[in-house]
Write an enzyme that holds these catalytic residues in place. Structure first.
Site, PDB file in Angstrom:
ATOM      1  N   TYR A  49       6.598  -6.552   4.584  1.00  0.00           N
ATOM      2  CA  TYR A  49       6.637  -5.511   5.619  1.00  0.00           C
ATOM      3  C   TYR A  49       7.986  -4.795   5.627  1.00  0.00           C
ATOM      4  O   TYR A  49       8.060  -3.571   5.737  1.00  0.00           O
ATOM      5  CB  TYR A  49       6.351  -6.106   7.004  1.00  0.00           C
ATOM      6  N   HIS A  66      -4.963   4.852   0.917  1.00  0.00           N
ATOM      7  CA  HIS A  66      -4.679   4.006  -0.236  1.00  0.00           C
ATOM      8  C   HIS A  66      -5.983   3.449  -0.828  1.00  0.00           C
ATOM      9  O   HIS A  66      -6.151   3.387  -2.052  1.00  0.00           O
ATOM     10  CB  HIS A  66      -3.754   2.863   0.191  1.00  0.00           C
ATOM     11  N   HIS A 116      -0.427   4.819  10.611  1.00  0.00           N
ATOM     12  CA  HIS A 116      -0.180   3.642   9.777  1.00  0.00           C
ATOM     13  C   HIS A 116      -1.474   3.138   9.149  1.00  0.00           C
ATOM     14  O   HIS A 116      -1.564   2.969   7.924  1.00  0.00           O
ATOM     15  CB  HIS A 116       0.460   2.540  10.620  1.00  0.00           C
ATOM     16  N   GLU A 117      -2.464   2.916   9.988  1.00  0.00           N
ATOM     17  CA  GLU A 117      -3.724   2.381   9.468  1.00  0.00           C
ATOM     18  C   GLU A 117      -4.432   3.385   8.564  1.00  0.00           C
ATOM     19  O   GLU A 117      -5.057   3.005   7.569  1.00  0.00           O
ATOM     20  CB  GLU A 117      -4.640   1.958  10.620  1.00  0.00           C
ATOM     21  N   HIS A 169      -3.453   3.127   5.065  1.00  0.00           N
ATOM     22  CA  HIS A 169      -4.214   2.126   4.317  1.00  0.00           C
ATOM     23  C   HIS A 169      -5.564   2.694   3.867  1.00  0.00           C
ATOM     24  O   HIS A 169      -6.019   2.424   2.751  1.00  0.00           O
ATOM     25  CB  HIS A 169      -4.452   0.891   5.190  1.00  0.00           C
ATOM     26  N   GLU A 222       2.254  -2.262   2.053  1.00  0.00           N
ATOM     27  CA  GLU A 222       2.480  -1.581   3.327  1.00  0.00           C
ATOM     28  C   GLU A 222       3.167  -0.231   3.176  1.00  0.00           C
ATOM     29  O   GLU A 222       3.270   0.533   4.146  1.00  0.00           O
ATOM     30  CB  GLU A 222       3.308  -2.467   4.264  1.00  0.00           C
TER      31      GLU A 222
END
Length: 244
Positions: free
Chosen positions: A202, A70, A63-64, A67, A92
């Protein structure tokens, strides 16, 4: 990008990605590269064994790292639009989409093995792990709706007692009463850290992430480099309308 993965005294206690330098065009036309730091608190290695991550830690890592991708892959002209500086409805989505690789047997087998003998996770255990993804999804959704609605109420209405307001929303939506004598809003950092009145993102981002994953990666291959390149070019470079 930088990785700070294990806990230590005085460290930030959650998992997050922080942009250190935006990717953008400089006055001379040269591109300034984006720099990001991923901070987490995963299981530490010991003198007897390496860091053995729990599955939920692996999901958090993906998940992180979504980011991070991105941040560093975006090709914005201006710093104010760099990386995760997008509408909260979408911010998200890249991180949530990357979580899907943690629930597919193909990718799980490639990223995991027994740290001593190198054997793969048994098929029966793998099947149970993948099936567990849907466990308590209703509870998760009710929880997120509770947080999102509470966030909307306190940012769009007048003055209110946030403890009483949260207790009412939790009782009406989550159907579990708030613990007396506690104040969850006091620790809900998203209320005033950039997600103000936008925590709903979210759940809304999950619509985008599911669409991106199932429309291309799930059908054309989890390791399909052509699909991965399309995702990098069209999604990260703000041409998502050409993705499908």
């Amino acid at each position: 990008f930088y990785l700070d993965l294990h806990p230590r005294e005085g460290k930030y206690g959650h998992a997050a990605v922080f942009g250190l330098q935006p990717g953008c065009l400089l006055p001379d036309g040269q591109r300034q590269p984006a720099i990001a730091a991923m901070v987490a608190n995963f299981t530490k290695p010991t003198s007897e064994k390496p860091s053995l991550l729990l599955h939920d830690e692996v999901v958090t890592y993906f998940h992180e790292f979504g980011h991070v991708m991105h941040q560093i892959c975006a090709q914005a002209d201006y710093a104010m639009f760099s990386g995760t500086r997008v509408e909260r409805d979408f911010v998200e989505a890249p991180s949530q989409m990357l979580e899907n690789w943690c629930w597919e047997k193909e990718s799980l087998n490639r990223m995991s093995k027994h740290y001593k003998d190198g054997c793969s996770i048994p098929d029966e255990m793998m099947d149970k792990l993948v099936a567990s993804r849907n466990a308590n999804t209703g509870v998760h959704c009710a929880r997120q709706i509770t947080f999102g609605l509470f966030d909307q109420i306190i940012h769009t209405g007048g003055k209110c007692d946030v403890v009483e307001t949260f207790a009412k929303v939790q009782r009406d939506i989550f159907r579990i009463p708030a613990t007396p004598g506690t104040s969850f809003p006091a620790s809900f950092a998203h209320l005033a850290s950039g997600y103000d009145a936008q925590y709903y993102g979210y759940m809304w981002s999950e619509v985008f992430s599911a669409d991106m994953f199932h429309s291309r990666f799930k059908t054309e291959g989890l390791s399909n480099s052509a699909v991965g390149k399309d995702y990098r070019v069209y999604s990260k470079a703000r041409r998502l309308e050409r993705w499908r």
